[in-house]
Design a protein around this motif. Sequence first.
Motif, mmCIF file in Angstrom:
data_model
loop_
_atom_site.group_PDB
_atom_site.id
_atom_site.type_symbol
_atom_site.label_atom_id
_atom_site.label_comp_id
_atom_site.label_asym_id
_atom_site.label_seq_id
_atom_site.Cartn_x
_atom_site.Cartn_y
_atom_site.Cartn_z
ATOM 1 N N TYR A 120 0.865 -1.173 0.000
ATOM 2 C CA TYR A 120 0.000 0.000 0.000
ATOM 3 C C TYR A 120 0.908 1.231 0.000
ATOM 4 C CZ TYR A 120 -2.838 3.832 1.839
ATOM 5 O OH TYR A 120 -3.453 5.047 2.023
ATOM 6 N N LEU A 121 0.687 2.132 -0.949
ATOM 7 C CA LEU A 121 1.471 3.353 -1.015
ATOM 8 C C LEU A 121 0.538 4.542 -1.197
ATOM 9 C CD1 LEU A 121 4.211 4.839 -1.213
ATOM 10 C CD2 LEU A 121 4.133 4.446 -3.685
ATOM 11 N N LYS A 122 0.661 5.500 -0.305
ATOM 12 C CA LYS A 122 -0.069 6.764 -0.429
ATOM 13 C C LYS A 122 0.957 7.878 -0.541
ATOM 14 C CE LYS A 122 -3.589 9.730 1.687
ATOM 15 N NZ LYS A 122 -4.564 9.894 2.790
ATOM 16 N N VAL A 123 0.860 8.661 -1.600
ATOM 17 C CA VAL A 123 1.780 9.773 -1.822
ATOM 18 C C VAL A 123 1.008 11.076 -1.686
ATOM 19 C CG1 VAL A 123 3.430 10.839 -3.390
ATOM 20 C CG2 VAL A 123 3.113 8.350 -3.419
ATOM 21 N N LEU A 124 1.510 11.974 -0.844
ATOM 22 C CA LEU A 124 0.902 13.297 -0.675
ATOM 23 C C LEU A 124 1.849 14.318 -1.290
ATOM 24 C CD1 LEU A 124 0.421 11.515 2.183
ATOM 25 C CD2 LEU A 124 -1.169 13.413 2.517
ATOM 26 N N ILE A 125 1.361 15.023 -2.297
ATOM 27 C CA ILE A 125 2.189 16.001 -2.984
ATOM 28 C C ILE A 125 1.428 17.315 -3.044
ATOM 29 C CG2 ILE A 125 1.386 15.174 -5.242
ATOM 30 C CD1 ILE A 125 4.937 16.425 -4.537
#
Length: 281
Positions: free
Chosen positions: A229-234
């Motif tokens: 699971y990968l969540k990226v906040l940009i």
Amino acid sequence: MIKSVVAGISIFIIVVLLSACGNRLSGLIGKPNSASNEKSEVIDMHGNIEHLDKMDEFVRKAENREKASVRIVHYTTEGDPVYHDLNVKGARIVMTYDTTEDSFGSGRVMKYECDKIERTASDTQLLYTVKGCSGENKELNVLGVSFDVRKQDYFGFILKYGLAEKNEVNTVDEKLAKDLQNGDTAVIDDYRLTTDELQTIYKSMVLSNYLGEKKLELGCNRDPHATYYLKVLINSGSREYRWSECDTGEDGQAMKKIVNVIKEIVINRADYKRLSDVKGA
């Protein structure tokens, strides 16, 4: 009756506004106005690059004077395509620059002959430049990829992986968790990566086109099996991904490269080495 009409119009306006916000969050200002999105082409969608490997393959063949061609499609903010067509012809590279489908462009097709193409990479940028060209501009940048994390207002991520996703690297909540595989988990609070480490991770994400549409598989015929699971906040947006170790597709392998970069950084840090060893199987 009037109240119903007003309510309907209000709902319509809200939906339009939410759709516009969604486009800003995903980083897409305009959608393609052309069906030119072929796998053989390098696609530059406002800095999100698809099929970058095709560009590297062309550079390699051009250096060896092998027959090769590649099309680079740059999309404007309005969604119009602008084309760079590169062809190796003998000892020269012929480049055609086509702006005829750009509503706000010059509407011209220009052709140049160049001596070579160079790939220049740094920690924050990747450039492809044709040099020794005919005409006034002797050097022309045909593709640029920027991945300077310092230019972002905010960058963070949450990565969970392994059996039941018990391993975690979380720069948002500043937490690291290591699955000891015996029912216990070793945890580090106030966990922070350095700017250089974040730069390396951000670079791997951009080069893997993490903002592009991904076809990922969560199913797996192995039991047990690892999932990710990968969540990226940009900046003001975020993207989430889930897949399993059985995903052997192009997108699954690209995401695996990102995970491997993160894991390599984490396990080589002194704070991770001080954690307890894995005790289970």
